[in-house]
Write an enzyme that holds these catalytic residues in place. Sequence first.
Site, PDB file in Angstrom:
ATOM      1  N   GLU A 118      54.819  34.113  -1.010  1.00  0.00           N
ATOM      2  CA  GLU A 118      53.913  32.868  -0.694  1.00  0.00           C
ATOM      3  C   GLU A 118      53.808  32.001  -1.680  1.00  0.00           C
ATOM      4  O   GLU A 118      53.528  30.832  -1.459  1.00  0.00           O
ATOM      5  CB  GLU A 118      52.626  33.758  -0.130  1.00  0.00           C
ATOM      6  CG  GLU A 118      51.580  32.731   0.357  1.00  0.00           C
ATOM      7  CD  GLU A 118      50.878  31.935  -0.647  1.00  0.00           C
ATOM      8  OE1 GLU A 118      50.242  30.984  -0.340  1.00  0.00           O
ATOM      9  OE2 GLU A 118      50.816  32.383  -1.945  1.00  0.00           O
TER      10      GLU A 118
ATOM     11  N   ASP B   6      44.982  37.824  -6.008  1.00  0.00           N
ATOM     12  CA  ASP B   6      46.011  37.037  -5.327  1.00  0.00           C
ATOM     13  C   ASP B   6      47.425  37.663  -5.527  1.00  0.00           C
ATOM     14  O   ASP B   6      47.901  37.413  -6.533  1.00  0.00           O
ATOM     15  CB  ASP B   6      45.780  35.654  -6.106  1.00  0.00           C
ATOM     16  CG  ASP B   6      46.811  34.845  -5.127  1.00  0.00           C
ATOM     17  OD1 ASP B   6      47.072  34.819  -4.014  1.00  0.00           O
ATOM     18  OD2 ASP B   6      46.814  33.503  -5.661  1.00  0.00           O
TER      19      ASP B   6
END
Length: 497
Positions: free
Chosen positions: A360, A326
């Site tokens: 993000e 991630d």
Amino acid sequence: MVMASCTSSCTAFTLLLISTVFSGAQNPPQKPQPAPSPSWATVPQASAAEQQNFPPLLLQQLSAIKAAALNDDYAYRELAHLTENIGPRLSGSPQAHAATEYVAEELRKLGLAVRLQPVTVPHWVRGVETAELVEYPGTVPGTTQKIVLTALFGSSSTPPDGLTAEVVTVNTFEELAALGRDKVAGKIVLFNELFDKQKAAAGYAFAAYGEAVRYRGAGAKAAADLGAVAALVRSVGNADYRLPHTGFSYPGGIPAGAVAAEDADLIVHLAAEGKVRMHLTLTPQKLPDETGYNVIGDLKGSEHPQQIVVVSGHLDSWDLGTGAIDDGAGVVMAMQTAEVLQRLHLRPARTLRVIAWMDEETGGAGSKAYTAEYSADFTQHVAAIESDAGAAHPLGFEVKINPAALEALHPVQTVLQSVGATVFENAPYPPGADIAAMSDAGVPAFGIKQDGRTYFNYHHSAADTLDKVVPGELRENAAAMAVMAYALTNMKEPLPR
Ligand SMILES: [Zn+2]
């Protein structure tokens, strides 16, 4: 239209139409119709439209792209550099800046026209994070029970030497509301929503995440509204190795942390027996905002340069691990899409745009900045792909596209069959946080759908590290993204919206 795409079955269809038209007036004798063959019993044939959109040369190129991605470790080498040499890349951190420069330079080396789009990002730094139970039923005098936890983004700081308060536990927002201010004010609230591991094991990891993560997102604010002095949440994770998972929490003006699942159980068990008091020290700081950057690299289209296909992942990560699954993985897949095309000397007909998104995880400033600057061009963005669900074996794509567009992509499914990425599923929501605004504006949107069964074992934890990425599976993902991207840049007609 049905008629435009029918082949040999057209004749039967036309006859059926004719017989329907005449049946009312003349009632001709009905011939018994043969039962239609099930789809698995027929040899698939490309329709005329498919053949026009995907001529043989394009299909050969797509196969070559797949093979080139499967036979090369460019993506893995880039991921190793991002995670092991640069490290965690929290928005606003020196590593996020270094990663930005690094990816920009690597894309320049590939021959892309690179632009750094400035983005104002938060700069939050983790401090001390410790906790222990200091009073509970059966306390052995002179001892405490260690609690493993980590601060959430959005957490305020406790005093430097911590605070001590009673813990109240709830499973849901409704239970919190039922307790009311009297029983919550001055206390530490622990939300103990369980992550549904069976759901994850059955392939619905993101549904399990969605159910549990609400408490991480909104728990601190809800607790603060009733006067709590701190809010804790059971870690939103799928494996119990006393590993806390961090993440975004809407700031409630109080300290907020995630407790390892085992420690959440411990507190709940003891609180059911009597009073539990905790000493909690969390000292994160919110520093002044920084300028971060989206890295935007264009491989200019040869026929329709103004039309854009985005391939992307997000470059920022959490700070506990090194951001391999991630989402370093998503960034390097997008980089490899450009690398493969350049290696094979394939010029896209539309512009291929590689984007490494910033921020993000901590507010989405990168996506917002891109939308603010480029939304007038979204009609020229013919598609956007983001991978942000790890790097495990790709099952296919989660998409938000017109059903006719889904149909038009059959040839891509066929090319991707050997890597397994054939499940194209239309989702009711945009399949990627950074491409959500584009998707909402009607841009056909794609997210790679990985096998997510173990993704949340590591997600947002100290265990999100390079070893969790299997090189062969990363290659499959890179192949899936590159094949889909080149199909979208080079199919004759852009996807219908
Ligand atoms: Zn992510």
